[in-house]
Design an enzyme around this catalytic site. Structure first.
Site, PDB file in Angstrom:
ATOM      1  N   CYS A  63       0.863  -1.187   0.000  1.00 31.81           N
ATOM      2  CA  CYS A  63       0.000   0.000   0.000  1.00 31.81           C
ATOM      3  C   CYS A  63       0.897   1.234   0.000  1.00 31.81           C
ATOM      4  CB  CYS A  63      -0.991  -0.017   1.161  1.00 31.81           C
ATOM      5  SG  CYS A  63      -0.236   0.036   2.801  1.00 31.81           S
ATOM      6  N   ASN A  74       2.161   1.625   4.365  1.00 34.86           N
ATOM      7  CA  ASN A  74       2.428   0.363   5.107  1.00 34.86           C
ATOM      8  C   ASN A  74       2.054   0.481   6.589  1.00 34.86           C
ATOM      9  OD1 ASN A  74       5.268  -1.846   5.802  1.00 34.86           O
ATOM     10  ND2 ASN A  74       3.210  -2.398   5.224  1.00 34.86           N
ATOM     11  N   CYS A 130      -1.676   1.052   7.272  1.00 31.64           N
ATOM     12  CA  CYS A 130      -3.126   0.783   7.353  1.00 31.64           C
ATOM     13  C   CYS A 130      -3.484  -0.505   6.620  1.00 31.64           C
ATOM     14  CB  CYS A 130      -3.930   1.957   6.796  1.00 31.64           C
ATOM     15  SG  CYS A 130      -3.690   3.504   7.695  1.00 31.64           S
ATOM     16  N   SER A 185      -1.916  -2.582   4.042  1.00 33.44           N
ATOM     17  CA  SER A 185      -1.088  -3.772   3.765  1.00 33.44           C
ATOM     18  C   SER A 185      -0.660  -4.547   5.020  1.00 33.44           C
ATOM     19  CB  SER A 185       0.106  -3.436   2.868  1.00 33.44           C
ATOM     20  OG  SER A 185       1.002  -2.554   3.482  1.00 33.44           O
ATOM     21  N   ASP A 233      -7.914   3.846   0.358  1.00 25.63           N
ATOM     22  CA  ASP A 233      -7.055   4.287   1.458  1.00 25.63           C
ATOM     23  C   ASP A 233      -7.903   4.892   2.585  1.00 25.63           C
ATOM     24  OD1 ASP A 233      -5.151   5.381   3.047  1.00 25.63           O
ATOM     25  OD2 ASP A 233      -4.143   6.520   1.475  1.00 25.63           O
TER      26      ASP A 233
HETATM   27  P1  4NP Z   1      -1.886   2.914   3.835  1.00 23.47           P
HETATM   28  O1  4NP Z   1      -2.491   4.313   4.302  1.00 23.47           O
HETATM   29  O2  4NP Z   1      -1.293   3.130   2.477  1.00 23.47           O
HETATM   30  O3  4NP Z   1      -3.063   2.003   3.797  1.00 23.47           O
HETATM   31  O4  4NP Z   1      -0.851   2.526   4.891  1.00 23.47           O
HETATM   32  C1  4NP Z   1      -1.706   5.474   4.338  1.00 23.47           C
HETATM   33  C2  4NP Z   1      -0.932   5.758   5.431  1.00 23.47           C
HETATM   34  C3  4NP Z   1      -0.200   6.924   5.477  1.00 23.47           C
HETATM   35  C4  4NP Z   1      -0.220   7.813   4.422  1.00 23.47           C
HETATM   36  C5  4NP Z   1      -0.995   7.519   3.301  1.00 23.47           C
HETATM   37  C6  4NP Z   1      -1.737   6.361   3.253  1.00 23.47           C
HETATM   38  N1  4NP Z   1       0.509   9.033   4.478  1.00 23.47           N
HETATM   39  O5  4NP Z   1       0.389   9.855   3.550  1.00 23.47           O
HETATM   40  O6  4NP Z   1       1.245   9.251   5.457  1.00 23.47           O
END
Ligand code: 4NP
Length: 162
Positions: A15, A18, A20, A22, A133
């Site tokens: 994802c 990493n 949320c 994945s 997301d």
């Molecule tokens: P993930 O969600 O891709 O499912 O882990 C996110 C976690 C953090 C961020 C974006 C998406 N971020 O921009 O910090």
């Protein structure tokens, strides 16, 4: 994972951060292979495209909601490397943006052939082809992500790994 382990099928969930989707997918799939008594047959891992959260536990909201379903999300975030494309047999991306990035990073046809949108394996949610997301969303978005992950991982196990 040091080198490609012979006789094991290796699966990498990817994802953006990493923290949320994945790491939750990784643990959901781990529980599926435990349930089927096939732990020794697989290596399951996850990583993110970005470097923002390297070394961090999964997002608090995901851990809390996972706990309600009996999961313990403990993976420490790491970033995708070029070696991941040779080490893993299946590289499962969470949404179209991730899939595009993975295709652009894969160097050979063999590497590109490993990339699969996990959303292809969603069965219970009409017209849903990605794991959106939840990071900037609310609790409902995290619950939805978990529902989709459980559904798609079960189906991927049944259709591909069984
Ligand atoms: P993930 O969600 O891709 O499912 O882990 C996110 C976690 C953090 C961020 C974006 C998406 N971020 O921009 O910090």
């Amino acid at each position: 994972m040091a080198d490609k382990e012979i006789n094991k099928t290796s699966i990498l969930f990817v994802c953006l951060g990493n923290i949320c989707r994945s790491p939750a997918a990784q643990e959901v799939m781990q529980q599926i292979i435990i349930f089927h008594k096939r732990v020794d047959d697989f290596i399951i891992d996850s990583c993110g495209i970005g470097a923002w959260h390297i070394g961090n536990l999964p997002d608090k909201r995901m851990r809390m909601l996972g706990k309600k379903r009996g999961y313990n999300f403990t993976h420490l975030a790491r970033q995708l490397t070029k070696e991941d494309f040779s080490k893993f047999d299946f590289i499962l991306g969470m949404d179209d943006e991730i899939i595009t990035i993975l295709y652009n990073k894969a160097k050979t046809k063999e590497e590109k052939d490993k990339i699969i949108p996990l959303g292809q394996y969603i069965t219970k949610f009409d017209k849903q082809s990605e794991i959106p997301d939840p990071y900037y969303g609310n609790e409902e978005d995290f619950v939805f992500a978990l529902d989709l992950l459980e559904d798609a991982c079960e189906e991927f196990y049944d259709k591909v790994l069984k």
